[in-house]
Design a protein around this motif. Structure first.
Motif, PDB file in Angstrom:
ATOM      1  N   UNK A  41       2.855  27.310 -20.912  1.00 42.92           N
ATOM      2  CA  UNK A  41       1.200  27.735 -20.703  1.00 42.92           C
ATOM      3  C   UNK A  41       0.710  27.197 -20.161  1.00 42.92           C
ATOM      4  N   UNK A  42       0.909  25.529 -19.661  1.00 45.68           N
ATOM      5  CA  UNK A  42      -0.905  25.175 -18.881  1.00 45.68           C
ATOM      6  C   UNK A  42      -0.494  26.092 -18.029  1.00 45.68           C
ATOM      7  N   UNK A  43       0.656  26.823 -17.053  1.00 42.08           N
ATOM      8  CA  UNK A  43      -0.394  27.546 -15.949  1.00 42.08           C
ATOM      9  C   UNK A  43      -0.306  29.027 -16.742  1.00 42.08           C
ATOM     10  N   UNK A  44      -0.799  29.244 -17.561  1.00 47.80           N
ATOM     11  CA  UNK A  44      -0.204  30.832 -17.895  1.00 47.80           C
ATOM     12  C   UNK A  44      -1.465  31.055 -18.653  1.00 47.80           C
TER      13      UNK A  44
ATOM     14  N   UNK B 225       1.999  39.879 -30.502  1.00 38.32           N
ATOM     15  CA  UNK B 225       2.837  39.574 -32.530  1.00 38.32           C
ATOM     16  C   UNK B 225       3.636  39.121 -32.934  1.00 38.32           C
ATOM     17  N   UNK B 226       4.044  38.080 -32.017  1.00 38.54           N
ATOM     18  CA  UNK B 226       4.717  36.708 -32.743  1.00 38.54           C
ATOM     19  C   UNK B 226       4.195  35.875 -33.549  1.00 38.54           C
ATOM     20  N   UNK B 227       4.811  34.408 -32.443  1.00 40.60           N
ATOM     21  CA  UNK B 227       4.138  33.451 -33.154  1.00 40.60           C
ATOM     22  C   UNK B 227       3.288  32.785 -32.331  1.00 40.60           C
TER      23      UNK B 227
ATOM     24  N   UNK C  58       1.972  26.699 -24.874  1.00 38.42           N
ATOM     25  CA  UNK C  58       2.071  27.993 -25.161  1.00 38.42           C
ATOM     26  C   UNK C  58       1.007  28.749 -26.372  1.00 38.42           C
ATOM     27  N   UNK C  59       0.965  27.749 -26.790  1.00 41.86           N
ATOM     28  CA  UNK C  59       0.064  27.730 -28.062  1.00 41.86           C
ATOM     29  C   UNK C  59      -2.031  28.448 -27.376  1.00 41.86           C
TER      30      UNK C  59
END
Lengths: 382, 382
Positions: free
Chosen positions: A252-255, A286-288, B87-88
């Motif tokens: 997530x740090x990249x995205x 649509x998930x968490x 990823x949050x």
């Protein structure tokens, strides 16, 4: 001369964007003031601004060509295309095209889509995978999940990324139990469900763990490339010829910043495939988690697009995927995807075996399955 | 029971933040639906929400306590405190406190502040470092920079992070030239300027390169931890007892989104020190990059704050630092900092030697220097 083409999406103004493009080209290659760049270095080393286009809303696409000879492997490539520029504000690596010489430095996934289908003997439908968890459950409980899932005809069962073993001996004990459970179920089903062992451990234990797993007959591993290091994963994959599933921890740090970082198809598609990843786990919309359908589609596209002789990888949508999502997940990702259903499957009241059977029956309704004899002894990297 | 305390800054509402805090605690430890968490696992494994406080403007500080026994090394720690939660959306790891058992897993920097001062025989003032570049310059040109800088009394000279060698033999040739040039200058000055070789190479070449460098007498390395992998750097540092300078390439993916990622003091201070980093290079405010004075101060604070028996590291501000910045840089960072001046020094019209002399003279005006005999043979990790 072959070039590495990197396209950056940057925040800028029409008046300043040419200066910024040149600044990136210099920063990523020589990192010195302009007056220190002589004619030869300017020609042979510094990136060239190939094009600039206005994306609207204060964003521009800047295409740079770097000489292909500037890299010898993955660390140099990552440094060249996104090392220092990561520290600039609002610069996203949006696309990456690699010339044959650079692609030739990498073996890519050992199995990819076709190789894993051969290994499993399953064609025509998406694969079903589950997860051994929660952390803290007894080895016997994890063993039972693996066994029941394999007996129901599931394709892949992986360790949870949070599993942790106090010692190499504890790792070997747990992995032996799970591998044996799946092997026993395979004897009864005639299938070749695969167990993937988690390797999120310190460097000193990485070698002994992977060697123990291979000795126990394990064919695949679950690794977090952005925690271990992308080139560590590449090295593991090449050295041991394993099936590699990538966990998205730390990704997530990249995205997560949509104006910065690395585009999902570039990171989890192109770059992960260079690192030898066969299966890319990502959190489905649509998930968490909060990725959009477009971002998820980009990951899948990045897994599959042509990349020289490097095999396509499997997108594996995950993250809170219940039974009622199967139809739309498979409609989006198609047959060549791995549906990773962990907690949502484990929490089904009918138990793991019946739940996995129901998931598989639904998949077979949606896709015509073709089973052949699994190639259990297929040598990797073929 | 000892806990790992992780504080997250999250975007939420007063009504939802307790649910979000629990969701993070579950996500990072067991990653299953609540109904699969039994009493024992809930007590022994799942993170505990220690406190929630309102930061205003829709942000909250959520403090979680994870059982200290959940980690055995750096990969597990990174996964536990920021794996899935990365990823949050809008969840920043803002603080990290580690209990003695976890700190005891790490050796930390081999030298740190005191050890490097002993090795150099320099007390009282900040250290001056420069960079061998640009990429594409001849080995002789790089050698001359190293020699002239050391002869002028400079403290540290490092390879540029973009340097790249076609082969191990080319690496050895270049490193031998630069190491010898610095050694020759040291004989004349009586000082102990250190040359740091760049190791941003693929895994298969990492071992041979570091062994060659050590054989040639090199005491320190420049590495990009976020490209190689943080635990790769820790392993290198422990295995070879080297002085480790960390380059910030790829770090912007963690730092650039101010509402997400990892706080600069946690990443480049605490976590880098666990990885064995002695010197943390970061892009200073007011140069080519965009960090604020507060963020830069946080890096320096993270390098120096108490961390069990783990030595403090050196903050090394860099990124377009001209002569006229020396006074304010040293005022901000104090004596225990490394001023990394690359292009700004190399571009000075008077040449490297005279420029380095001028920088050092200015530093000595600002700080009373005390020189003693360098401890050339100091064994690392003492």
């Amino acid at each position: 001369v072959e070039h590495i083409r990197a396209v950056y999406h940057v925040a800028s103004t029409a008046a300043d964007v040419a200066r910024l493009a040149r600044a990136i080209a210099v920063e990523q290659t020589v990192e010195v003031p302009e007056e220190l760049i002589d004619e030869r270095i300017g020609r042979e080393i510094v990136g060239r601004v190939a094009s600039i286009s206005d994306l609207g809303a204060g964003r521009f696409a800047v295409a740079l060509d770097y000489p292909g000879g500037l890299v010898g492997g993955l660390p140099e490539l990552l440094n060249l295309v996104y090392g220092n520029v990561s520290i600039m504000d609002q610069v996203k690596l949006a696309a990456l095209e690699l010339p044959p010489r650079v692609l030739g430095l990498f073996r890519g996934p050992n199995y990819g889509v076709a190789g894993l289908r051969e290994l499993l003997g399953v064609s025509g439908r998406p694969l079903l995978a589950t997860v051994l968890k929660p952390r803290g459950a007894s080895d016997d409980r994890l063993r039972a999940i693996a066994h029941d899932f394999a007996l129901a005809g599931g394709d892949l069962v992986k360790d949870d990324n949070n599993l942790f073993d106090e010692s190499l001996a504890a790792f070997e004990r747990r992995v032996a139990l799970c591998q044996e459970a799946v092997a026993q179920a395979n004897v009864r089903t005639g299938r070749n469900c695969l167990y993937l062992a988690h390797l999120g451990v310190p460097m000193g234990r990485l070698g002994p763990c992977v060697e123990a797993a291979v000795r126990l007959g394990v064919r695949g591993i679950l690794v977090p490339p952005l925690i271990l290091g992308l080139d560590v994963v590449r090295d593991l994959a090449e050295r041991h010829g394993l099936l590699v599933m990538a966990h998205p921890a730390f990704s997530g740090t990249f995205l997560q910043d949509r104006g910065h970082g690395i585009a999902p198809d570039v990171l989890m598609g192109t770059i992960f495939r260079l690192a030898g990843v066969d299966i890319t786990v990502f959190t489905n919309h649509g998930g968490r988690f909060t990725y959009t359908p477009q971002e998820c589609a980009a990951v899948a596209e990045g897994c599959r697009r042509p990349l020289g002789a490097i095999a396509p990888a499997w997108p594996a949508p995950a993250g809170g995927m219940g039974f009622d999502r199967l139809a739309d997940m498979t409609a989006q990702y198609g047959a060549d995807s791995v549906l990773l259903v962990g907690g949502a499957l484990l929490a089904r009241p009918e138990g793991v075996a019946k739940a996995a059977e129901a998931y598989l029956a639904r998949l077979r309704e949606l896709f015509p399955e073709r089973l052949v004899e699994p190639k259990r002894d297929q040598s990797p990297g073929a």
